[in-house]
Design an enzyme around this catalytic site. Structure first.
Site, PDB file in Angstrom:
ATOM      1  N   CYS A 283       0.805  -1.235   0.000  1.00 61.37           N
ATOM      2  CA  CYS A 283       0.000   0.000   0.000  1.00 61.37           C
ATOM      3  C   CYS A 283       0.837   1.284   0.000  1.00 61.37           C
ATOM      4  O   CYS A 283       0.605   2.153  -0.845  1.00 61.37           O
ATOM      5  CB  CYS A 283      -0.977   0.022   1.160  1.00 61.37           C
ATOM      6  SG  CYS A 283      -1.434  -1.569   1.817  1.00 61.37           S
ATOM      7  N   ARG A 312       6.595 -11.099   5.607  1.00 63.67           N
ATOM      8  CA  ARG A 312       5.966 -11.007   6.932  1.00 63.67           C
ATOM      9  C   ARG A 312       6.536 -12.084   7.839  1.00 63.67           C
ATOM     10  O   ARG A 312       6.740 -13.217   7.416  1.00 63.67           O
ATOM     11  CB  ARG A 312       4.451 -11.185   6.820  1.00 63.67           C
ATOM     12  CG  ARG A 312       3.824 -10.052   6.036  1.00 63.67           C
ATOM     13  CD  ARG A 312       2.327 -10.186   6.007  1.00 63.67           C
ATOM     14  NE  ARG A 312       1.772  -9.233   5.049  1.00 63.67           N
ATOM     15  CZ  ARG A 312       0.509  -9.221   4.660  1.00 63.67           C
ATOM     16  NH1 ARG A 312      -0.322 -10.106   5.160  1.00 63.67           N
ATOM     17  NH2 ARG A 312       0.081  -8.323   3.793  1.00 63.67           N
ATOM     18  N   GLN A 330       1.445 -11.006  -3.577  1.00 62.37           N
ATOM     19  CA  GLN A 330       0.007 -10.737  -3.590  1.00 62.37           C
ATOM     20  C   GLN A 330      -0.476 -10.345  -4.977  1.00 62.37           C
ATOM     21  O   GLN A 330       0.235  -9.684  -5.727  1.00 62.37           O
ATOM     22  CB  GLN A 330      -0.307  -9.595  -2.631  1.00 62.37           C
ATOM     23  CG  GLN A 330      -0.113  -9.951  -1.174  1.00 62.37           C
ATOM     24  CD  GLN A 330      -0.448  -8.768  -0.300  1.00 62.37           C
ATOM     25  OE1 GLN A 330       0.118  -7.687  -0.449  1.00 62.37           O
ATOM     26  NE2 GLN A 330      -1.361  -8.958   0.622  1.00 62.37           N
ATOM     27  N   ASP A 332      -2.287  -7.941  -5.819  1.00 59.73           N
ATOM     28  CA  ASP A 332      -2.728  -6.764  -5.075  1.00 59.73           C
ATOM     29  C   ASP A 332      -3.228  -5.652  -5.995  1.00 59.73           C
ATOM     30  O   ASP A 332      -2.801  -5.553  -7.153  1.00 59.73           O
ATOM     31  CB  ASP A 332      -1.526  -6.235  -4.273  1.00 59.73           C
ATOM     32  CG  ASP A 332      -1.950  -5.572  -2.985  1.00 59.73           C
ATOM     33  OD1 ASP A 332      -3.159  -5.514  -2.716  1.00 59.73           O
ATOM     34  OD2 ASP A 332      -1.059  -5.109  -2.243  1.00 59.73           O
ATOM     35  N   HIS A 334      -4.836  -1.337  -5.439  1.00 63.85           N
ATOM     36  CA  HIS A 334      -5.425  -0.261  -4.643  1.00 63.85           C
ATOM     37  C   HIS A 334      -6.236   0.604  -5.580  1.00 63.85           C
ATOM     38  O   HIS A 334      -5.737   1.013  -6.631  1.00 63.85           O
ATOM     39  CB  HIS A 334      -4.340   0.535  -3.932  1.00 63.85           C
ATOM     40  CG  HIS A 334      -3.628  -0.316  -2.923  1.00 63.85           C
ATOM     41  ND1 HIS A 334      -2.463  -0.976  -3.217  1.00 63.85           N
ATOM     42  CD2 HIS A 334      -3.972  -0.655  -1.661  1.00 63.85           C
ATOM     43  CE1 HIS A 334      -2.108  -1.682  -2.157  1.00 63.85           C
ATOM     44  NE2 HIS A 334      -2.996  -1.517  -1.197  1.00 63.85           N
ATOM     45  N   LYS A 420     -14.238  -4.679   5.959  1.00 68.61           N
ATOM     46  CA  LYS A 420     -13.787  -5.440   4.789  1.00 68.61           C
ATOM     47  C   LYS A 420     -14.623  -6.692   4.582  1.00 68.61           C
ATOM     48  O   LYS A 420     -15.407  -7.077   5.459  1.00 68.61           O
ATOM     49  CB  LYS A 420     -12.320  -5.825   4.950  1.00 68.61           C
ATOM     50  CG  LYS A 420     -12.038  -6.629   6.210  1.00 68.61           C
ATOM     51  CD  LYS A 420     -10.585  -7.045   6.326  1.00 68.61           C
ATOM     52  CE  LYS A 420     -10.348  -7.806   7.605  1.00 68.61           C
ATOM     53  NZ  LYS A 420      -9.223  -8.686   7.608  1.00 68.61           N
ATOM     54  N   HIS A 466      -8.543  -1.664  -0.905  1.00 72.50           N
ATOM     55  CA  HIS A 466      -7.435  -2.615  -1.071  1.00 72.50           C
ATOM     56  C   HIS A 466      -8.097  -3.925  -1.463  1.00 72.50           C
ATOM     57  O   HIS A 466      -9.015  -4.361  -0.775  1.00 72.50           O
ATOM     58  CB  HIS A 466      -6.686  -2.876   0.241  1.00 72.50           C
ATOM     59  CG  HIS A 466      -6.197  -1.658   0.949  1.00 72.50           C
ATOM     60  ND1 HIS A 466      -4.864  -1.449   1.202  1.00 72.50           N
ATOM     61  CD2 HIS A 466      -6.850  -0.600   1.488  1.00 72.50           C
ATOM     62  CE1 HIS A 466      -4.716  -0.308   1.876  1.00 72.50           C
ATOM     63  NE2 HIS A 466      -5.907   0.220   2.061  1.00 72.50           N
TER      64      HIS A 466
END
Ligand SMILES: [Zn+2]
Ligand SMILES: [Zn+2]
Length: 585
Positions: A283, A312, A330, A332, A334, A420, A466
């Site tokens: 992000c 992580r 990911q 991913d 945004h 979410k 997200h």
């Protein structure tokens, strides 16, 4: 009024008692074989029980039958379970040679209450109770010792490692047999096993735990998944970016990661006297791209996507193949938008989700609407714009309804920046996991100064979504493998057709066929080894390759191939054109 803590009721008292009593019998049997064994604890678990031991030597799976036999002998003796209350001092005497029990007694004695001991036959254990009154109540055919594992005393790596013996127990033999069969099937479809067998990925201690190495076959599938998502996203006007794997400390202070997420991040790297972190999320990098230029409401929604690798921290004990790793990539994106676009955009995202999961024949997943629990002050206490949170929740509910989706609600499961939707699945062993999320964020715009100019010319904060449709490629691949048992659909198979040449005389023709398939963009393998056809077929089947082409001298003369299809076997002699017609590739 203060809430009183209630003791959780036992959901099935008698089975619970049977399982707990079997843990005692297991310890008793192990002491008969290893009189000097040190005893840990022996609780009831979901499908049975376990007991932890410090043993003088490692034991193997085939010793479990002997232990089971000793347990059955005790069951047949109709032993009674008798309890008595003793002082901590008396308990210490009983367990003077049992250091782990002494450890427990020391802890329990802080409560300044008497302790209870239970005896069956000659075996005495320190425990709170919950047994059958007599071993007659246990069906000797309805339990089984199923596996051996290592476990640290009290789960702490600094303590000695104990041998944990697991048992399954049910009320009758049928239930036990069903459970054992289900576990066996689960183990066969375990993506860690398939990853090894199908040469998809590997782990190596020299590289480090939780850091998968994708092999050519695995990478092929991963690349197809990436290309597939890239095309879908491109068609919906997502813009793909690529960002570095590290960033300076200051940005993670700003993003809130260092205050909310530090335990999941790795220690910083020092570059030119400045601290940098491996990114735990993409992000902040995307937010910086957004704020590069002033935005007008006319340019929104802006959809920035990345196949972004993140790092992580996971404790070594929870690492599990590609399901739980220390780095993963990911799928991913945004999306920066105005509040009035929120529901429409969320509807589109859920639609994409639905279509993709249908395409991959993913089953047994469900939607969870994860909401804040304002009573949980430590997580949601500093939320000021409750109105925005409510608007976010309304848009999420609207999007679910627009797609006709059922969902469960998870109070307190929202993230620290907004409500979410989580897509939940059960893994092979029945554990619930989150596979993907769609989050609404009212928090980051203020932190990063992410604004747009609205229709009245005023600068206002942008709303952010997200989303990760596949979640991470790593975990999604693991689910895909387990769902299909490794029999990936044709379009995802790393090798789609394997040509098995019977001998060197057919080499030229086999290569001709290979060429033909390559021209048709088929991923093809050619097995020229000096092995029997039978062996080559068996291996091809174990590798779960969709089509095997056997080529011998007969096939060369006939200008045909002997086709075998996965799951169907021999389809007979075909010309290559007939094959394409038949298989509808
Ligand atoms: Zn007990
Ligand atoms: Zn994000």
């Amino acid at each position: 009024m203060k809430n009183k803590i209630k003791k959780a009721p036992l959901h099935n008292s008698s089975l619970e008692n049977i399982r707990h009593s079997l843990a005692h019998l297991l310890a008793s049997a192990v002491l008969k074989i290893f009189p000097k064994a040190k005893l840990g604890i022996g609780p009831v678990i979901e499908s049975g029980f376990y007991y932890d031991f410090l043993l003088p030597r490692p034991i193997s799976d085939n010793e479990l039958a002997k232990i089971e036999e000793l347990m059955r002998q005790e069951i047949k003796q109709d032993l009674e379970f008798r309890g008595k209350s003793v002082t901590a001092n008396n308990a210490k005497k009983t367990f003077k040679d049992q250091p782990f029990k002494l450890d427990l007694i020391k802890e329990f004695s802080k409560e300044k209450k008497n302790l209870t001991l239970y005896q069956s036959g000659n075996f005495i254990d320190l425990c709170r109770g919950g047994h059958v009154s007599n071993t007659k109540e246990i069906n000797p055919e309805a339990f089984k010792l199923i596996k051996i594992a290592g476990a640290y005393w009290r789960g702490d790596e600094k303590n000695p490692q104990l041998t944990r013996i697991y048992g399954a127990a049910f009320e009758n033999k049928n239930e036990l047999d069903e459970y054992v069969a289900r576990m066996k099937k689960a183990e066969e479809s375990d993506h860690r096993k398939l990853g090894e067998e199908l040469d998809l990925f590997m782990m190596d201690e020299d590289i480090g735990r939780g850091l998968p190495l994708w092999l050519p076959n695995g990478f092929t599938v991963r690349k197809i998944l990436e290309d597939y998502m890239f095309e879908l996203e491109r068609a919906q006007n997502y813009k793909h970016v690529f960002t570095p794997h590290i960033a300076k400390e200051a940005i993670y202070k700003k993003s809130g990661h260092l205050s909310h997420y530090k335990d999941d991040m790795y220690s910083p790297l020092i570059i030119d006297d400045e601290k940098y972190y491996l990114k735990p999320m993409n992000c902040p990098h995307h937010h910086v791209i957004y704020r590069r230029s002033k935005k007008s409401y006319r340019e929104l929604p802006l959809r920035l996507a990345e196949f972004g690798t993140v790092y992580r921290y996971e404790r070594s004990g929870v690492l599990s193949g590609l399901m739980r790793t220390r780095n993963f990539t990911q799928n991913d994106a945004h999306i920066y938008l105005t509040p009035n676009h929120l529901e429409t955009e969320l509807t589109k995202i859920l639609e994409m989700h639905k279509n993709v999961y249908t395409e991959f024949e993913m089953e047994n997943y469900w939607y969870r609407l994860s909401l804040p629990d304002f009573k949980k002050k430590e997580k949601f206490g500093d939320i000021k714009n409750k109105k925005m949170w409510a608007a976010g929740e309304k848009a999420l509910r609207g999007a679910l309804a627009n797609n006709g989706l059922d969902f469960v609600e998870g109070l307190g499961e929202a993230s620290f920046y907004g409500p979410k939707i989580d897509i939940q699945v059960k893994n092979l062993y029945g554990r619930e996991e989150t596979i993907a999320t769609v989050q609404v964020d009212f928090y980051s715009a203020g932190k990063f100064d992410l604004n747009y100019v609205d229709a009245s010319g005023k600068e206002v904060p942008v709303v952010i979504i997200h989303r990760a449709i596949l979640g991470s490629f790593d975990r999604f691949f693991a689910f895909l493998l387990e769902n299909t048992g490794g029999r990936l659909p044709f379009w995802l198979s790393p090798v789609q057709v394997k040509i098995l040449a019977v001998n060197d005389k057919v080499l030229e023709y086999a290569k001709e066929i290979e060429e033909y398939l390559l021209e048709k963009n088929i991923r093809v393998g050619l097995d020229l080894r000096n092995e029997t056809v039978g062996k080559k077929i068996r291996e091809g089947e174990l590798q779960k390759i969709p089509y095997l082409f056997v080529i011998g001298e007969k096939e060369v003369v006939a200008k045909k191939i002997a086709v075998r299809e996965r799951g169907k076997g021999d389809l007979g002699l075909k010309t290559i054109e007939e094959f394409f017609e038949l298989s509808k590739i």
